[in-house]
Design a protein around this motif. Structure first.
Motif, PDB file in Angstrom:
ATOM      1  N   ASP A  25       1.227  -0.990  -0.233  1.00 18.18           N
ATOM      2  CA  ASP A  25      -0.145   0.032  -0.287  1.00 18.18           C
ATOM      3  C   ASP A  25       1.303   1.499  -0.009  1.00 18.18           C
ATOM      4  O   ASP A  25       1.793   1.221   0.858  1.00 18.18           O
ATOM      5  CB  ASP A  25      -0.839  -0.355   1.212  1.00 18.18           C
ATOM      6  N   GLY A  26       0.218   2.390  -1.133  1.00 20.68           N
ATOM      7  CA  GLY A  26       1.141   3.365  -0.961  1.00 20.68           C
ATOM      8  C   GLY A  26       2.795   3.192  -1.890  1.00 20.68           C
ATOM      9  O   GLY A  26       3.495   4.270  -1.897  1.00 20.68           O
ATOM     10  N   VAL A  27       3.062   1.850  -2.061  1.00 19.30           N
ATOM     11  CA  VAL A  27       4.145   2.063  -2.921  1.00 19.30           C
ATOM     12  C   VAL A  27       3.772   2.790  -4.969  1.00 19.30           C
ATOM     13  O   VAL A  27       2.985   2.018  -4.744  1.00 19.30           O
ATOM     14  CB  VAL A  27       4.415   0.617  -2.652  1.00 19.30           C
ATOM     15  N   ASN A  28       4.908   3.202  -5.081  1.00 19.35           N
ATOM     16  CA  ASN A  28       4.859   3.433  -7.216  1.00 19.35           C
ATOM     17  C   ASN A  28       5.245   1.829  -7.369  1.00 19.35           C
ATOM     18  O   ASN A  28       6.132   1.335  -8.074  1.00 19.35           O
ATOM     19  CB  ASN A  28       5.295   4.127  -7.270  1.00 19.35           C
ATOM     20  N   VAL A  29       4.219   1.370  -7.469  1.00 19.15           N
ATOM     21  CA  VAL A  29       3.905  -0.229  -8.286  1.00 19.15           C
ATOM     22  C   VAL A  29       4.497  -0.137  -9.330  1.00 19.15           C
ATOM     23  O   VAL A  29       5.241  -1.186  -9.721  1.00 19.15           O
ATOM     24  CB  VAL A  29       2.996  -1.342  -7.749  1.00 19.15           C
ATOM     25  N   SER A  30       4.153   0.825 -10.324  1.00 17.34           N
ATOM     26  CA  SER A  30       4.880   0.797 -11.561  1.00 17.34           C
ATOM     27  C   SER A  30       6.892   0.922 -11.264  1.00 17.34           C
ATOM     28  O   SER A  30       7.238   0.577 -12.451  1.00 17.34           O
ATOM     29  CB  SER A  30       4.481   1.566 -12.718  1.00 17.34           C
ATOM     30  N   ASN A  31       7.114   1.643 -10.324  1.00 15.70           N
ATOM     31  CA  ASN A  31       8.758   1.161 -10.362  1.00 15.70           C
ATOM     32  C   ASN A  31       8.939   0.381  -9.893  1.00 15.70           C
ATOM     33  O   ASN A  31      10.358   1.358  -8.763  1.00 15.70           O
ATOM     34  CB  ASN A  31       8.847   3.006  -9.947  1.00 15.70           C
ATOM     35  N   SER A  32       8.377  -0.680  -9.283  1.00 13.18           N
ATOM     36  CA  SER A  32       8.481  -1.637  -8.558  1.00 13.18           C
ATOM     37  C   SER A  32       8.972  -2.690  -9.311  1.00 13.18           C
ATOM     38  O   SER A  32       8.436  -2.661 -10.108  1.00 13.18           O
ATOM     39  CB  SER A  32       8.263  -1.906  -7.128  1.00 13.18           C
ATOM     40  N   ILE A  33       9.993  -3.909  -8.420  1.00 15.09           N
ATOM     41  CA  ILE A  33      10.134  -4.607  -9.077  1.00 15.09           C
ATOM     42  C   ILE A  33       9.887  -6.023  -8.554  1.00 15.09           C
ATOM     43  O   ILE A  33      10.416  -5.927  -7.274  1.00 15.09           O
ATOM     44  CB  ILE A  33      11.735  -4.962 -10.174  1.00 15.09           C
ATOM     45  N   PHE A  34       9.387  -7.358  -8.708  1.00 16.23           N
ATOM     46  CA  PHE A  34       8.857  -8.325  -7.545  1.00 16.23           C
ATOM     47  C   PHE A  34       9.715  -9.576  -8.090  1.00 16.23           C
ATOM     48  O   PHE A  34       9.707  -9.720  -9.145  1.00 16.23           O
ATOM     49  CB  PHE A  34       7.320  -8.209  -7.805  1.00 16.23           C
ATOM     50  N   TYR A  35      10.247 -10.407  -7.654  1.00 17.66           N
ATOM     51  CA  TYR A  35      10.838 -11.759  -7.515  1.00 17.66           C
ATOM     52  C   TYR A  35      10.279 -12.166  -6.632  1.00 17.66           C
ATOM     53  O   TYR A  35      10.085 -12.040  -5.680  1.00 17.66           O
ATOM     54  CB  TYR A  35      12.675 -11.940  -6.621  1.00 17.66           C
ATOM     55  N   ILE A  36       9.780 -13.396  -7.295  1.00 12.32           N
ATOM     56  CA  ILE A  36       8.798 -14.768  -6.994  1.00 12.32           C
ATOM     57  C   ILE A  36       9.476 -16.139  -6.229  1.00 12.32           C
ATOM     58  O   ILE A  36      10.012 -16.119  -7.683  1.00 12.32           O
ATOM     59  CB  ILE A  36       7.157 -15.152  -6.819  1.00 12.32           C
ATOM     60  N   SER A  37       9.562 -17.216  -5.238  1.00 10.44           N
ATOM     61  CA  SER A  37      10.627 -17.901  -5.497  1.00 10.44           C
ATOM     62  C   SER A  37      10.015 -18.967  -4.271  1.00 10.44           C
ATOM     63  O   SER A  37       9.333 -18.651  -3.294  1.00 10.44           O
ATOM     64  CB  SER A  37      11.940 -17.763  -5.285  1.00 10.44           C
TER      65      SER A  37
END
Ligand SMILES: Cc1cc2nc3c(=O)[nH]c(=O)nc-3n(C[C@H](O)[C@H](O)[C@H](O)COP(=O)(O)OP(=O)(O)OC[C@H]3O[C@@H](n4cnc5c(N)ncnc54)[C@H](O)[C@@H]3O)c2cc1C
Length: 226
Positions: A179-191
């Motif tokens: 919440d409140g994070v600029n997701v378009s300028n974030s990267i997500f790694y899932i493992s």
């Protein structure tokens, strides 16, 4: 190449970390994995080789393999568990592209781990620490049974933001952390286990409209949901 068992540590009753000395120095990028081969008499239908992420940082020079054991597990795991200090195992690699992009351009980097899927993140985070590199990393680490692998290490690392979750990692838990994070300028790694990774990826895509290009995944087949 040959690896020689240097140490074997029981982190929990069913989770063991093996550290190996490679016969010759190996280079790898944090997040990569090796393929291991064991000589097994009468292997089961899952065969005599497995992939495991290198959980150590290259700067540590030993190869760390951490895995979970099951009561009616595979022959491969039984043989692995029975290795003695000094025994050798054959490995090939390193391979894989579940690694950090060089030169971070993102405001936030989210690492989302399910259970034993923490192994690549341990390597990446430890390597950054040993190189005094500080990146805006949040580690969201979910476990169904509270067995938090490498907790002592992560608790001692003050460079990253860590959130532990016990139980199902659902949309609400993710929401409360992005919440409140600029997701378009974030990267997500899932493992993690395959169903975990698929589920989290679809939550990120469907509930938060995150661009597919901003999601990197690493599957661990052979495990149920974590
Ligand atoms: C790139 C990559 C990296 C990976 N990194 C890691 C890692 O760092 N750590 C890690 O633990 N795993 C990792 N894995 C997964 C690993 O390779 C194995 O698939 C996983 O550990 C399961 O091992 P196993 O098949 O020996 O089964 P086990 O762990 O022994 O058992 C897993 C499940 O399968 C059931 N099962 C066991 N044997 C059989 C059988 N013959 N038939 C049917 N069901 C059976 C068990 O009851 C249990 O529910 C990685 C996989 C990939 C592709």
């Amino acid at each position: 190449m040959k690896l020689f068992l240097k140490d074997k540590k029981e982190l929990f009753e069913d989770v063991i970390s093996f550290s190996f000395n490679p016969e010759n120095k190996i280079s790898w990028i944090p997040g990569q994995f090796l393929q291991y081969y064991l000589e097994i008499d009468n292997p089961d239908d899952r065969g005599s080789d497995r992939f495991f992420t290198i959980a150590s940082a290259p700067e540590e020079e030993t190869i760390l393999l951490t895995t979970r054991f099951f009561q009616r597990g595979s022959k491969f795991k039984e043989e692995l568990r029975n290795l003695n200090i000094g025994d050798s195992i054959t490995a090939e690699g390193p391979w894989g592209n579940f690694v950090l992009n060089s030169g971070n351009i993102y405001e936030n980097i989210f690492f989302i781990a399910g259970g034993i899927g923490i192994t690549p993140f341990r390597s990446i985070i430890k390597s950054l620490e040993l190189n005094n590199k500080n990146l805006p990393i949040t580690l969201l680490y979910s476990n169904k049974n509270g067995e938090v692998v490498y907790k002592d290490y992560f608790d001692s690392n003050k460079d990253i933001n860590i959130i532990y979750n016990t139980g199902i990692l659902d949309e609400n838990v993710i929401k409360s952390n992005i919440d409140g994070v600029n997701v378009s300028n974030s990267i997500f790694y899932i493992s993690g286990p395959e169903p975990f990774v698929k589920n989290i990826k679809s939550i990120l895509l469907d509930a938060f409209n995150i661009d597919n290009q901003l999601i990197k995944i690493d599957y661990f087949p052979g495990y149920d949901m974590d």
